[in-house]
Design a protein around this motif. Structure first.
Motif, short mmCIF file in Angstrom:
data_model
loop_
_atom_site.label_atom_id
_atom_site.label_comp_id
_atom_site.label_asym_id
_atom_site.label_seq_id
_atom_site.Cartn_x
_atom_site.Cartn_y
_atom_site.Cartn_z
N LEU A 82 -5.80 2.02 -6.07
CA LEU A 82 -5.14 1.80 -4.76
C LEU A 82 -4.83 3.15 -4.12
CD1 LEU A 82 -3.88 -0.11 -2.67
CD2 LEU A 82 -1.77 -0.07 -4.06
N GLU A 83 -4.31 4.10 -4.91
CA GLU A 83 -3.97 5.43 -4.36
C GLU A 83 -5.24 6.12 -3.84
OE1 GLU A 83 -1.90 8.06 -7.08
OE2 GLU A 83 -2.54 9.81 -5.97
N GLN A 84 -6.33 5.97 -4.61
CA GLN A 84 -7.57 6.65 -4.20
C GLN A 84 -8.21 6.02 -2.96
OE1 GLN A 84 -9.21 6.12 -8.06
NE2 GLN A 84 -7.78 7.69 -8.84
N GLU A 85 -8.12 4.69 -2.84
CA GLU A 85 -8.88 4.00 -1.79
C GLU A 85 -8.05 3.64 -0.55
OE1 GLU A 85 -11.81 1.94 -5.16
OE2 GLU A 85 -11.06 0.72 -3.48
N TRP A 86 -6.73 3.67 -0.67
CA TRP A 86 -5.92 3.31 0.50
C TRP A 86 -5.88 4.49 1.48
CZ3 TRP A 86 -4.52 -0.84 2.81
CH2 TRP A 86 -3.56 -0.79 3.83
N PRO A 87 -6.14 4.26 2.78
CA PRO A 87 -6.19 5.38 3.74
C PRO A 87 -4.83 6.05 3.98
CG PRO A 87 -6.55 3.28 4.86
CD PRO A 87 -6.55 2.98 3.42
N GLY A 88 -3.74 5.29 3.84
CA GLY A 88 -2.40 5.87 4.04
C GLY A 88 -1.85 6.39 2.72
N GLU A 89 -0.55 6.85 2.75
CA GLU A 89 0.04 7.39 1.54
C GLU A 89 0.43 6.26 0.59
OE1 GLU A 89 3.59 9.78 1.95
OE2 GLU A 89 3.66 10.20 -0.21
N VAL A 90 0.21 6.50 -0.70
CA VAL A 90 0.69 5.58 -1.76
C VAL A 90 1.56 6.42 -2.69
CG1 VAL A 90 0.06 4.10 -3.70
CG2 VAL A 90 -1.38 4.14 -1.63
N LEU A 91 2.86 6.12 -2.76
CA LEU A 91 3.76 6.84 -3.67
C LEU A 91 4.12 5.90 -4.82
CD1 LEU A 91 5.54 9.28 -4.44
CD2 LEU A 91 7.39 8.19 -3.14
N LEU A 92 3.86 6.36 -6.02
CA LEU A 92 4.19 5.58 -7.22
C LEU A 92 5.44 6.16 -7.86
CD1 LEU A 92 3.67 3.56 -9.49
CD2 LEU A 92 1.77 4.96 -10.26
N VAL A 93 6.52 5.36 -7.88
CA VAL A 93 7.78 5.78 -8.51
C VAL A 93 7.90 4.98 -9.80
CG1 VAL A 93 10.30 5.92 -8.26
CG2 VAL A 93 8.82 6.14 -6.24
N VAL A 108 -5.49 -8.12 -9.02
CA VAL A 108 -5.78 -9.12 -7.97
C VAL A 108 -5.05 -8.73 -6.68
CG1 VAL A 108 -5.29 -11.52 -7.27
CG2 VAL A 108 -6.26 -11.03 -9.55
N PHE A 109 -3.77 -8.35 -6.81
CA PHE A 109 -3.00 -8.00 -5.61
C PHE A 109 -3.53 -6.73 -4.97
CE2 PHE A 109 0.32 -8.55 -2.69
CZ PHE A 109 0.87 -7.31 -2.40
N VAL A 110 -3.93 -5.76 -5.78
CA VAL A 110 -4.49 -4.51 -5.22
C VAL A 110 -5.76 -4.82 -4.41
CG1 VAL A 110 -5.71 -2.38 -5.89
CG2 VAL A 110 -3.46 -2.90 -6.87
N ASP A 111 -6.59 -5.73 -4.91
CA ASP A 111 -7.79 -6.12 -4.14
C ASP A 111 -7.39 -6.75 -2.81
OD1 ASP A 111 -9.74 -7.15 -7.07
OD2 ASP A 111 -9.47 -5.20 -6.09
N GLU A 112 -6.34 -7.58 -2.84
CA GLU A 112 -5.88 -8.20 -1.58
C GLU A 112 -5.41 -7.14 -0.58
OE1 GLU A 112 -3.99 -12.12 -3.79
OE2 GLU A 112 -2.89 -11.24 -2.11
N VAL A 113 -4.67 -6.16 -1.07
CA VAL A 113 -4.16 -5.10 -0.17
C VAL A 113 -5.34 -4.31 0.41
CG1 VAL A 113 -2.83 -2.93 -0.08
CG2 VAL A 113 -1.93 -4.90 -1.35
N LEU A 114 -6.29 -3.93 -0.45
CA LEU A 114 -7.44 -3.14 0.03
C LEU A 114 -8.29 -3.92 1.02
CD1 LEU A 114 -8.39 -1.28 -3.29
CD2 LEU A 114 -7.35 -0.28 -1.22
N ALA A 115 -8.27 -5.25 0.89
CA ALA A 115 -9.04 -6.09 1.83
C ALA A 115 -8.38 -6.10 3.20
CB ALA A 115 -9.14 -7.51 1.28
N ARG A 116 -7.14 -5.61 3.28
CA ARG A 116 -6.41 -5.62 4.57
C ARG A 116 -6.47 -4.27 5.29
NH1 ARG A 116 -4.60 -9.70 2.03
NH2 ARG A 116 -3.65 -11.48 3.09
N ARG A 117 -7.37 -3.42 4.79
CA ARG A 117 -7.47 -2.10 5.48
C ARG A 117 -7.98 -2.28 6.90
NH1 ARG A 117 -10.83 0.97 0.89
NH2 ARG A 117 -11.41 -1.18 0.52
#
Ligand code: BV8
Length: 240
Positions: free
Chosen positions: A83-94, A231-240
């Motif tokens: 998700l961090e690599q493929e999402w165009p915006g910032e992804v911060l993992l805490v 599964v959820f990460v795929d759903e998020v990436l499908a909403r780019r």
């Protein structure tokens, strides 16, 4: 979850549940860490002052366990790195976790708010050092050569978690907040969903079962992290 703007930012909070299927114990499940040790004895500054050797043994056992070649990132860790690599915006993992499984899966924009098992800190110089060996009262502090001067670089109860300003800044700007594998028991992490919601973020809990904070989330995916997170990460990436 409506379409997410490509420049929108995502904040993810993880807890011990995401590492469970990698073979690391959680804290409050049946048979978890706090069913075998008193939190007051091994995860507080008072416990360390009272009996530092007992605290060293507690973390030595967890460090050795994490060095076991069988303990490696699972599909949930891998999905968050993707998700961090493929999402165009910032992804911060805490993460509240002190294991290094997120790094080993490839996550880079990462904050260990409760510290790290493979780091120690000098009580004399406060310098943080990479460390994978056992610690004992005889271990010499590399900076001063004095014994007994090193502690785990871990945030104990009553101590301030790390990088809180950066975390609150990210929570105030994110459009999606994902909480994964945490019981929502420990503060201030358990409050992050409230902060994210206040900022207008869409909040999702991905956990084996409803956490203490489940009612604060707009959406829930309950099941093992290795199933629900990819599964959820795929759903998020499908909403780019
Ligand atoms: C602080 C050390 C202030 C590292 C840990 C209100 C506001 C602020 C503070 C407090 C407050 N109320 C109380 C406090 C004090 C305290 C606190 O929260 N106490 C609790 C017990 C009530 N908080 C603190 O002391 C914090 N410090 O607030 O400082 C301050 C202000 C000014 C100046 C100085 C200080 C510090 C908290 C950090 C403590 N250190 N650990 C270590 O040894 O690991 S906390 C410990 O709990 C770990 O870090 C762990 O990560 C964390 C949270 O636990 P979880 O990760 O959620 O794990 P848990 O077992 O509970 O849950 C696992 C979940 O996974 C379950 O829901 C389960 O269903 C799920 N699961 C299981 N299997 C799977 C799964 N999910 C998916 N898939 C699976 N396969």
């Amino acid at each position: 979850m409506e379409k997410l703007k490509p420049e929108s930012s995502i904040v993810i909070l993880t807890g011990a549940g995401i590492s469970k299927e990698s073979g690391l114990d959680t804290f409050r499940d049946v048979g978890g860490v706090w069913s075998k040790f008193r939190l007051e004895d091994v995860a507080t500054p008072e416990g360390f002052a009272r009996d530092p050797q007992r605290v060293h043994e507690f973390y030595n056992a967890r460090r050795r366990n994490l060095l076991d070649p069988e303990v490696k990132p699972n599909r949930a860790h891998d999905a968050l790195a993707r998700l961090e690599q493929e999402w165009p915006g910032e992804v911060l993992l805490v993460t509240q976790n002190i294991d290094d499984l997120h790094e080993r899966a490839g996550s880079r924009n990462l904050i260990h708010m409760h510290g790290e098992l493979f780091k120690v800190r000098s009580l004399y110089t406060h310098r943080v050092l990479e460390w994978q060996e056992d610690l004992t009262l005889e271990t010499l502090c590399p900076d001063t050569g004095r014994p007994g001067g090193l502690r785990p670089h871990v945030v104990w109860f009553g101590e301030m978690p790390l990088e809180m300003e950066r975390i609150y800044e990210a929570l105030s700007n994110c459009t999606l907040f994902m909480s994964i594998g945490t019981s929502g028991t420990v503060y201030p992490a358990a409050n992050f969903v409230y902060e994210a919601h206040q900022s207008g973020a869409y909040t999702v809990e991905l956990n084996l079962e409803p956490s203490n904070g489940a009612t604060f989330f707009q959406s829930h995916r309950h099941g093992p992290a290795t199933e629900v997170v990819p599964v959820f990460v795929d759903e998020v990436l499908a909403r780019r």
